[in-house]
Design a protein around this motif. Structure first.
Motif, mmCIF file in Angstrom:
data_model
loop_
_atom_site.group_PDB
_atom_site.id
_atom_site.type_symbol
_atom_site.label_atom_id
_atom_site.label_comp_id
_atom_site.label_asym_id
_atom_site.label_seq_id
_atom_site.Cartn_x
_atom_site.Cartn_y
_atom_site.Cartn_z
ATOM 1 N N CYS A 178 0.844 -1.223 -0.189
ATOM 2 C CA CYS A 178 -0.105 -0.007 -0.117
ATOM 3 C C CYS A 178 1.037 1.273 0.114
ATOM 4 O O CYS A 178 1.797 1.478 0.923
ATOM 5 C CB CYS A 178 -1.029 0.032 1.227
ATOM 6 S SG CYS A 178 -1.817 1.638 1.408
ATOM 7 N N MET A 227 0.400 4.306 0.698
ATOM 8 C CA MET A 227 0.296 5.194 1.662
ATOM 9 C C MET A 227 0.756 4.633 2.943
ATOM 10 O O MET A 227 1.351 5.259 3.637
ATOM 11 C CB MET A 227 -1.030 5.539 1.637
ATOM 12 C CG MET A 227 -1.560 6.540 0.283
ATOM 13 S SD MET A 227 -3.192 6.890 0.591
ATOM 14 C CE MET A 227 -3.118 8.486 1.563
ATOM 15 N N CYS A 228 0.699 3.374 3.124
ATOM 16 C CA CYS A 228 1.417 2.596 4.402
ATOM 17 C C CYS A 228 2.625 2.862 4.149
ATOM 18 O O CYS A 228 3.446 3.006 5.389
ATOM 19 C CB CYS A 228 1.034 1.361 4.409
ATOM 20 S SG CYS A 228 -0.700 0.860 4.867
ATOM 21 N N TRP A 287 -0.317 -6.533 2.001
ATOM 22 C CA TRP A 287 -1.597 -6.831 2.306
ATOM 23 C C TRP A 287 -2.041 -7.903 1.183
ATOM 24 O O TRP A 287 -1.375 -7.824 0.141
ATOM 25 C CB TRP A 287 -2.316 -5.583 2.144
ATOM 26 C CG TRP A 287 -2.206 -4.528 3.035
ATOM 27 C CD1 TRP A 287 -1.339 -3.280 2.740
ATOM 28 C CD2 TRP A 287 -2.653 -4.196 4.326
ATOM 29 N NE1 TRP A 287 -1.047 -2.275 4.069
ATOM 30 C CE2 TRP A 287 -2.184 -2.919 4.854
ATOM 31 C CE3 TRP A 287 -3.712 -4.781 5.053
ATOM 32 C CZ2 TRP A 287 -2.476 -2.455 6.228
ATOM 33 C CZ3 TRP A 287 -3.837 -4.239 6.283
ATOM 34 C CH2 TRP A 287 -3.313 -2.892 6.781
ATOM 35 N N CYS A 341 -4.779 -0.075 0.853
ATOM 36 C CA CYS A 341 -5.473 -0.777 1.806
ATOM 37 C C CYS A 341 -6.616 -0.150 2.111
ATOM 38 O O CYS A 341 -6.917 1.118 1.918
ATOM 39 C CB CYS A 341 -4.521 -1.003 3.379
ATOM 40 S SG CYS A 341 -4.430 0.828 4.027
ATOM 41 N N HIS A 358 -6.573 3.223 4.034
ATOM 42 C CA HIS A 358 -6.186 4.329 3.179
ATOM 43 C C HIS A 358 -7.098 4.772 2.241
ATOM 44 O O HIS A 358 -7.214 5.808 1.617
ATOM 45 C CB HIS A 358 -4.597 4.266 2.787
ATOM 46 C CG HIS A 358 -3.710 4.401 3.843
ATOM 47 N ND1 HIS A 358 -2.787 3.688 4.294
ATOM 48 C CD2 HIS A 358 -3.653 5.623 4.513
ATOM 49 C CE1 HIS A 358 -2.083 4.202 5.174
ATOM 50 N NE2 HIS A 358 -2.661 5.436 5.497
HETATM 51 ZN ZN LIG Z 1 -2.240 1.832 3.736
#
Ligand SMILES: [Zn+2]
Length: 396
Positions: free
Chosen positions: A343, A345-346, A358, A386, A389
């Motif tokens: 992900c 952003m993660c 994920w 994810c 997000h």
């Molecule tokens: Zn994420």
């Protein structure tokens, strides 16, 4: 309420002096003028619709000796009005006036005047079974509301017309259920419904009371029951139609049946540039990712007056499983080689998920460039995030 059975009155007697009003689409009088066939609280004549199968079947029943069911008349002084049986009596009257034909056993069309002597007599001498009702007006009308035995159940506006019959309903029907009204053509671009089934009148009432609740419509009808004009109802309805027509200058079939009353209330005070509206509508109309074309008009009104992009109204097409899967595989492969989360952003956030891989079903597809910013719903513009997000970023 008192009901007395009257037997032996024939089709010939009931149809004596029958008149059919072409313009209003209703049977007027019968029984030598003693009987009002379509009193105010009755619906319009419907049996001639759709090729007239229903009125033909009334005549065929009589010719074959089948009963056509009970008729109910309401006694008012020394006159009678039809409570139930209007459609059947009008069918008989119209046939006796040669207004339609039925097929005989060899398949030939037969008007009343062209029937042989035997069938001629058979029709005229068929006895009808009639209940004569006497009682208070409201009592009889409430009972009428519950019978519905003619095959086409009354809709809610037909029922309200029967309960609140009076000068208001008479005038309202003259305007809103008159198929000769020249306004009908423009109305039909914006309002759905069968004029004879009182559906346009229903819409006009819902708009003027600003609600579609039965109680509110009934309350308005009760309050105005004895009014000598329907100006408020008419003027408001025409104002809404005129506004819709001025605001959307190009024709789209999806304009028909929108909640114009509500849209008028929300937006009629805004000064729009109608050319700008037309251009925005057209752009969205031909955007293949907009799946709800009906939502475009309200979307444009909202967007041009407030700047808000209410994409829920448009139901913009989402990514399919194949597109999601490809984006997932691409991102996951890269993430594993770089030892970061799949992900994106993660991966940016320092924390326990910054290296998490994920599973496919733990992620959602997302537009890299939002649809409303011109981003297409195709593979190149697809990424997976994810679920947390994706919700955080929003769905556009
Ligand atoms: Zn994420």
């Amino acid at each position: 309420m008192k009901a007395t059975l009257l037997e032996g009155v024939t089709v010939e007697e009931i149809c004596a002096g029958f008149e059919y009003n072409e313009l209003e689409g209703k049977g007027l009088f019968g029984w030598n003028g003693k009987l009002t066939i379509q009193p105010e609280y009755q619906r319009n004549y419907l049996y001639a619709e759709g090729g007239g199968e229903k009125e033909k079947s009334v005549i065929n029943s009589v010719l074959q000796g089948y009963p056509i069911g009970l008729l109910y008349f309401n006694k008012v002084g020394d006159r009678y009005e039809v409570l139930d049986g209007q459609q059947r009596i009008t069918s008989l009257g119209r046939y006796l006036k040669n207004l339609f034909s039925v097929k005989d056993s060899s398949g030939k069309p037969k008007f009343f005047d062209s029937l042989d002597e035997v069938d001629h007599k058979k029709i005229l001498q068929t006895p009808l079974t009639i209940y004569i009702c006497e009682g208070a007006e409201l009592e009889i009308k409430n009972w009428f509301k519950t019978i519905n035995i003619v095959g086409i159940p009354l809709n809610k506006q037909e029922i309200s017309n029967s309960i609140y019959s009076g000068s208001f309903v008479t005038l309202a029907k003259e305007y809103f259920s008159n198929s000769q009204n020249t306004r009908l053509q423009i109305w039909s671009s914006y309002v759905k419904g069968n004029i004879k089934r009182q559906e346009i009148l229903r819409t006009a009432l819902e708009w003027v009371v600003k609600s579609s609740a039965d109680d509110e419509v009934d309350e308005y009808m009760s309050l105005h029951r004895a009014d000598e004009n329907v100006d408020e109802l008419k003027n408001y309805f025409e104002k809404v139609i005129a506004w819709a027509d001025e605001t959307f200058t190009e024709n789209y079939s999806e304009l028909c049946g929108l909640e114009w009353g509500r849209l008028y209330e929300e937006y009629h005070e805004t000064d729009f540039d109608v050319k700008e509206i037309a251009a925005e509508v057209k752009k969205l109309y031909y955007d293949e990712f907009v799946t709800n074309k009906r939502g475009i008009f309200e979307y444009v009104l909202k967007f041009l007056s407030t700047g808000e992009e209410d994409t829920k109204l448009l139901q913009v097409r989402l990514f399919g499983n194949a597109e999601k899967r490809k984006a997932y595989d691409r991102q996951t492969k890269l993430a594993k080689s770089e030892n970061i989360s799949n992900c994106p952003m993660c991966a940016l956030v320092k924390g326990q998920n910054s290296k998490k891989i994920w599973k496919l079903n733990e992620m959602d597809a997302d537009h890299v460039t939002a649809w409303s910013k011109g981003g297409a719903t195709d593979e190149k513009n697809c990424q997976v995030l994810c679920k947390y997000h994706n919700r955080f970023k929003g769905n556009n």
